[in-house]
Design an enzyme around this catalytic site. Sequence first.
Site, PDB file in Angstrom:
ATOM      1  N   ARG A  41       1.215  -1.142   0.178  1.00 56.53           N
ATOM      2  CA  ARG A  41       0.103  -0.443   0.249  1.00 56.53           C
ATOM      3  C   ARG A  41       0.813   1.231  -0.238  1.00 56.53           C
ATOM      4  NH1 ARG A  41      -4.789   1.156   4.161  1.00 56.53           N
ATOM      5  NH2 ARG A  41      -3.575   0.860   5.871  1.00 56.53           N
ATOM      6  N   ASP A  54      -4.053   2.678  14.407  1.00 52.01           N
ATOM      7  CA  ASP A  54      -3.476   3.233  12.900  1.00 52.01           C
ATOM      8  C   ASP A  54      -3.961   4.625  12.466  1.00 52.01           C
ATOM      9  OD1 ASP A  54      -5.608   2.577  11.598  1.00 52.01           O
ATOM     10  OD2 ASP A  54      -4.587   1.607  10.294  1.00 52.01           O
TER      11      ASP A  54
END
Length: 529
Positions: free
Chosen positions: A166, A448
């Site tokens: 990613r 996160d």
Amino acid sequence: MSTPEFALPPGLQINAALLPGFEAILSRPALDLVSALHRAFEPRRQALLAARRERTARLDAGERPDFLPETRAVRDGDWRVAPIPAALQRRRVEITGPVDAKMVINAFNSGADSYMTDFEDSNSPLWTNQIQGQINLYQAIRRTLTHTANGKLYRLNEQTATLQVRPRGWHLDEKHVLIDGQRVSGGLFDFALYMFHNAAELLARGAGPYFYLPKLESHLEARLWNDVFVATQKALGLPQGTVKATVLIETILAAFEMEEILYELREHSAGLNAGRWDYIFSCIKKFKLDRSFCLADRARVTMTAPFMRAYALLLLKTCHKRGAPAIGGMSALIPIKHDAEKNAAAMAGIIADKRRDATDGYDGGWVAHPGLVETSMKEFVAVLGDRPNQFDKQKPEVDVTAAELLTFQPEVPITEAGLRMNINVGIHYLGAWLAGNGCVPIHNLMEDAATAEISRSQVWQWIRSPKGVLDDGRKVTADLVRAWVPQELAKIKAGGFEGQFDRAAGIFTTMSTQDVFEEFLTLPLYEEI
């Protein structure tokens, strides 16, 4: 800053430390590719970011999103994405995590079918993190990566998960690299370096360059990525369609353009993923000024909430209609080693989450910890057996309307515990992020940037919404938040955690109480590291 080891292309500057070993990644040919992509596509990136700002202004003024009338022919058309390569046919459990060496090795060895390594939400984008992460992946692909910690040697198993990467989203810059005096896109930087060094090696090993694309808000942003793929494959002499990418549907606007996003990427598509945490954050952000909008405590907003259920089923139907994988999102729960009762509850939550996805028809789902792979795998295997996917589950009964995607419930309760948790998590995560750690276990959940965004955006919105009232009758106010910040900061410090928590408390207070809503908390934070 050019040296014999760092012969930089004309017009490119690196304003950061060029440490030993970095020359392998920051080679002249690799940086030539970065420069070429920047010059070809940066004007379009900036135009799309401007379009985001214009759309936000319209939403702030009361516009409601809907399916696009101008792309009805795409939604009604008879088309499918290109065939999925063998390495991406079986994705029952995917593990995610940042790009540090220990995490890379543990994730590769976890037993998951796939590993999405993350230069974005679970990674603090320190310059050293970004470049060392590229080195770690380069070595892992070639099976040379090792890591030693606390006297233990970590090395890769013979059998490992399929790698997906990613890169950073379109909104994020790489401030340390300037081309013609302009910052390069963080996503293009991550993508180009990885492609240049690893695409051919991956193909030789029976896999390929596979990606996850974050934070898209429109099919035009997917078109930009597709054009980047085409140009890069041409530059590297790779067949068109070599790159495969899964798009995270993690914004409310992208939910209205799922078919169009798949269509734009149809030669390079590896499906869609239900990025639930950023999706919730996106809903709060896009309707932050809507006085009728107000979500309950974060813990109450689950995948069974009406708007989340509609989104999950629409994604599933869309993917399978077009021959694309549908991957479920990640529960934030993690194993709890010190408390058997709490661990049992956490595992029950994971089982319920993956069982629901598998039963609905999802082809796989995410976990954030190696200790959850086996449990999650059992739930998908129980439904799929030996089948790699569930494309046959077409979901003709699903007919999601715009109104269903916009039915934002539950609205209550909002509790003191929920508000305090948002403050605590926000400060704790920001403090760790500033210190270089973007993936942090907090209160037995893996946090996160996405989950931290929910925390700070909820506080901002509760202060301003007439519905932002605690279940005991107190209105959530800026003064209340300011009073509780020092109390939650003291709790974090008492826990002995590592991070820049005093600075984080100041940032959280400002961002949650100021009049202007920051689009992403990582944008101003990035200027501090």
